[in-house]
Write an enzyme that holds these catalytic residues in place. Structure first.
Site, PDB file in Angstrom:
ATOM      1  N   ASP A 232      43.073  45.408  41.311  1.00 36.05           N
ATOM      2  CA  ASP A 232      42.088  45.603  42.380  1.00 36.05           C
ATOM      3  C   ASP A 232      42.448  44.811  43.633  1.00 36.05           C
ATOM      4  O   ASP A 232      42.403  45.313  44.750  1.00 36.05           O
ATOM      5  CB  ASP A 232      40.671  45.252  41.900  1.00 36.05           C
ATOM      6  CG  ASP A 232      40.597  43.980  41.056  1.00 36.05           C
ATOM      7  OD1 ASP A 232      41.643  43.345  40.844  1.00 36.05           O
ATOM      8  OD2 ASP A 232      39.484  43.626  40.621  1.00 36.05           O
TER       9      ASP A 232
HETATM   10  C1  LIG Z   1      34.743  27.441  54.325  1.00 36.09           C
HETATM   11  C2  LIG Z   1      35.265  28.456  53.416  1.00 36.09           C
HETATM   12  C3  LIG Z   1      35.047  28.062  52.021  1.00 36.09           C
HETATM   13  C4  LIG Z   1      35.537  29.135  51.121  1.00 36.09           C
HETATM   14  C5  LIG Z   1      35.544  28.693  49.727  1.00 36.09           C
HETATM   15  C6  LIG Z   1      36.233  29.683  48.899  1.00 36.09           C
HETATM   16  C7  LIG Z   1      36.144  29.351  47.486  1.00 36.09           C
HETATM   17  C8  LIG Z   1      36.489  30.542  46.686  1.00 36.09           C
HETATM   18  C9  LIG Z   1      35.572  30.604  45.603  1.00 36.09           C
HETATM   19  C10 LIG Z   1      35.396  31.660  44.840  1.00 36.09           C
HETATM   20  C11 LIG Z   1      36.105  32.946  44.998  1.00 36.09           C
HETATM   21  C12 LIG Z   1      35.257  34.026  44.435  1.00 36.09           C
HETATM   22  C13 LIG Z   1      35.868  35.352  44.738  1.00 36.09           C
HETATM   23  C14 LIG Z   1      34.971  36.401  44.332  1.00 36.09           C
HETATM   24  C15 LIG Z   1      35.610  37.675  43.916  1.00 36.09           C
HETATM   25  C16 LIG Z   1      36.566  37.534  42.813  1.00 36.09           C
HETATM   26  C17 LIG Z   1      36.120  38.123  41.506  1.00 36.09           C
HETATM   27  C18 LIG Z   1      37.329  38.145  40.624  1.00 36.09           C
HETATM   28  O1  LIG Z   1      37.862  37.119  40.317  1.00 36.09           O
HETATM   29  N1  LIG Z   1      37.743  39.325  40.243  1.00 36.09           N
HETATM   30  C19 LIG Z   1      38.996  39.480  39.563  1.00 36.09           C
HETATM   31  C20 LIG Z   1      38.823  40.172  38.264  1.00 36.09           C
HETATM   32  O2  LIG Z   1      38.245  41.453  38.432  1.00 36.09           O
HETATM   33  C21 LIG Z   1      38.390  42.288  37.326  1.00 36.09           C
HETATM   34  O3  LIG Z   1      39.762  42.319  37.070  1.00 36.09           O
HETATM   35  C22 LIG Z   1      40.202  43.256  36.155  1.00 36.09           C
HETATM   36  C23 LIG Z   1      39.764  44.601  36.638  1.00 36.09           C
HETATM   37  O4  LIG Z   1      40.250  45.600  35.866  1.00 36.09           O
HETATM   38  C24 LIG Z   1      38.318  44.630  36.626  1.00 36.09           C
HETATM   39  O5  LIG Z   1      37.885  45.895  36.912  1.00 36.09           O
HETATM   40  C25 LIG Z   1      37.893  43.656  37.670  1.00 36.09           C
HETATM   41  O6  LIG Z   1      36.524  43.646  37.774  1.00 36.09           O
HETATM   42  C26 LIG Z   1      39.832  40.283  40.498  1.00 36.09           C
HETATM   43  O7  LIG Z   1      40.956  40.794  39.842  1.00 36.09           O
HETATM   44  C27 LIG Z   1      40.291  39.333  41.548  1.00 36.09           C
HETATM   45  C28 LIG Z   1      40.264  39.647  42.782  1.00 36.09           C
HETATM   46  C29 LIG Z   1      40.791  38.595  43.705  1.00 36.09           C
HETATM   47  C30 LIG Z   1      39.787  38.256  44.670  1.00 36.09           C
HETATM   48  C31 LIG Z   1      40.268  37.052  45.442  1.00 36.09           C
HETATM   49  C32 LIG Z   1      39.165  36.727  46.346  1.00 36.09           C
HETATM   50  C33 LIG Z   1      39.430  35.461  47.076  1.00 36.09           C
HETATM   51  C34 LIG Z   1      38.272  35.290  47.979  1.00 36.09           C
HETATM   52  C35 LIG Z   1      38.357  33.978  48.656  1.00 36.09           C
HETATM   53  C36 LIG Z   1      37.330  33.968  49.713  1.00 36.09           C
HETATM   54  C37 LIG Z   1      37.552  32.844  50.623  1.00 36.09           C
HETATM   55  C38 LIG Z   1      37.012  33.179  51.956  1.00 36.09           C
HETATM   56  C39 LIG Z   1      37.548  32.243  52.953  1.00 36.09           C
HETATM   57  C40 LIG Z   1      37.509  32.862  54.276  1.00 36.09           C
HETATM   58  C41 LIG Z   1      38.032  31.982  55.333  1.00 36.09           C
END
Ligand SMILES: CCCCCCCC/C=C\CCCCCCCC(=O)N[C@@H](CO[C@@H]1OC[C@@H](O)[C@H](O)[C@H]1O)[C@H](O)/C=C/CCCCCCCCCCCCC
Ligand SMILES: O=c1ccn([C@@H]2O[C@H](COP(=O)(O)OP(=O)(O)O)[C@@H](O)[C@H]2O)c(=O)[nH]1
Length: 393
Positions: A232
């Protein structure tokens, strides 16, 4: 040395302030984006949608969850049920639904195709190849749909949008594990998800997502993402790099697994944490630091160094405000009364907040990833290798 402490304290205070902005943006985003009134006649003619349902095994809610896909109010769609194993106990259940709703265009694919290491991609591949529409929806087996969800998602797919995905949330269920899931997906997870969406940072989760198929085909189709476990994330990355936006549906994704447990919840979050750390390495620092209890502790120290404020009072006020903003966010996403009491919320919230950092730590402890019956190891960057292959195709 004094200046080093002072500078470090100032960094914590700035980071702490930015986290409150993250809270506020998430709340505003939720308020503005969720639960718009969906007008089914807006945006006619309807685009056809091919819905891929990768399924592996049965649970107590599967039948009713799948049935919601047969009763959606959307005129042009097909359901493509994919099973890796011909003996999967969910096949008779799907056949029963297909008989019950003969007017719904639905097919079953069995056996998958071995196109990579990701078992979900392998499972869906036959269905993907057979999909007849350019809008493809990937929808995990534990999802429920509201009648208007597909209409909402298609209507949000403007010309410059490549993906419309749902914020992972949960359907109402009884029990502490279910409450914990709701609290997590409606607060800590939703906060960063909505903020990432606001910043157009890729946070695409493949649980329930509508994608332009031609954008996947241009880079080799679904199989191009089979080498990753977090397919994804890489789909989102690939599509955004080509100038398309992603959007969040105005209806949160309703997971309704028939087997919620605290252990399952922890294991799932551990697996996801490992994926995130491999793909977005700065989350290794940012994620634990943005946890309420940890950030509160560091900032209490910082305000003591800089302003000589009482760290204990500061910590307690910090936790109280964080708690209140989480409650507000969860209430907006729930859009109705919560299926548990405020007391349950306090206990569930505290449990999640204490366990968040522990889950993060234990994700480091064991670098292998267990997903259903298989075990994987991730290389930095996200390419996965299976350690004990079990797929017989
Ligand atoms: C001041 C800024 C502070 C920012 C602090 C950031 C701290 C980050 C904290 C948490 C991150 C949470 C991210 C939420 C979404 C991720 C959910 C996830 O891990 N999903 C994974 C698994 O999904 C399944 O995988 C198998 C698939 O078959 C299933 O169908 C899925 O449901 C997914 O694979 C991972 C996705 C990666 C997402 C990375 C997101 C990083 C986001 C960081 C955001 C930071 C913003 C900063 C902006 C400046
Ligand atoms: O070996 C597998 C593992 C998962 N899946 C499918 O992938 C989706 C997500 O699986 P799961 O709920 O285990 O993932 P999570 O949401 O916990 O990451 C579901 O539709 C599963 O049926 C699959 O087809 N084969």
């Amino acid at each position: 040395m004094f200046y080093v402490y002072y500078a470090l304290a100032a960094i914590f205070i700035v980071f702490w302030c930015s986290l409150w902005i993250v809270h506020l943006i998430a709340i505003l985003q939720a308020k503005l984006k969720f639960y718009r009134k969906v007008d089914p006649y807006h945006g006619i003619p309807y685009e056809g949608v091919s819905i891929l349902k990768p399924i592996k095994g049965v649970d107590a809610n599967l039948y009713h969850n799948l049935e919601t896909f047969f009763t959606m109010q959307y005129p042009v769609y097909e359901l493509l049920f994919c099973f890796e194993d011909g003996a999967d106990s969910a096949i008779p259940l799907v056949s029963n639904l297909i008989e019950k709703y003969p007017d719904v265009d639905a097919k079953v694919f069995v056996g998958g195709s071995f196109v990579g290491v990701n078992p979900k991609i392998n499972n869906m591949h036959q269905g993907y190849v057979a999909a007849k529409y350019n809008f493809v929806m990937i929808s995990d087996s534990n999802l429920r749909m509201k009648e208007e969800t597909l209409t909402d998602m298609v209507q949000l797919m403007d010309e410059d949008v490549g993906i419309v995905h749902q914020l992972p949330f949960v359907w109402d269920k009884e029990g502490f594990a279910a409450a914990l899931e709701k609290i997590y997906f409606g607060s800590a997870h939703a906060r960063i998800y909505l903020f990432a969406d606001f910043m157009q940072v890729n946070c695409h989760t493949g649980m329930s997502t509508l994608i332009r198929k031609n954008l996947l085909d241009d880079v080799g189709g679904l199989q191009a993402f089979g080498c990753y476990l977090a397919e994804d994330f890489f789909m989102g990355k690939s599509i955004m790099e080509r100038g398309y936006r992603t959007r969040i549906s105005s209806l949160p994704g309703l997971q309704n697994s028939g087997s919620s447990s605290i252990r399952g919840f922890r294991e799932r979050l551990k697996r996801w944490t490992k994926l995130r750390c491999a793909m977005v390495p700065h989350t290794i620092i940012l994620e634990p630091l943005s946890e309420c209890l940890i950030l509160g502790a560091f900032t209490s120290w910082a305000v003591y160094v800089v302003f000589m404020w009482d760290p204990i009072v500061f910590y307690l006020v910090h936790v109280l405000f964080w708690f209140l903003l989480d409650y507000i966010l969860l209430s907006i996403i729930q859009n109705g009364s919560l299926p548990f009491s405020k007391f349950y919320f306090i206990i569930g919230w505290l449990y999640r907040e204490i366990n968040g950092p522990l889950i993060f730590l234990s994700a480091f402890w064991d670098p292998t990833i267990r997903w259903r019956s298989r075990v994987y190891r991730l290389q930095m960057g996200g390419i996965a290798e299976e350690i004990s292959p079990k797929l017989k195709l």
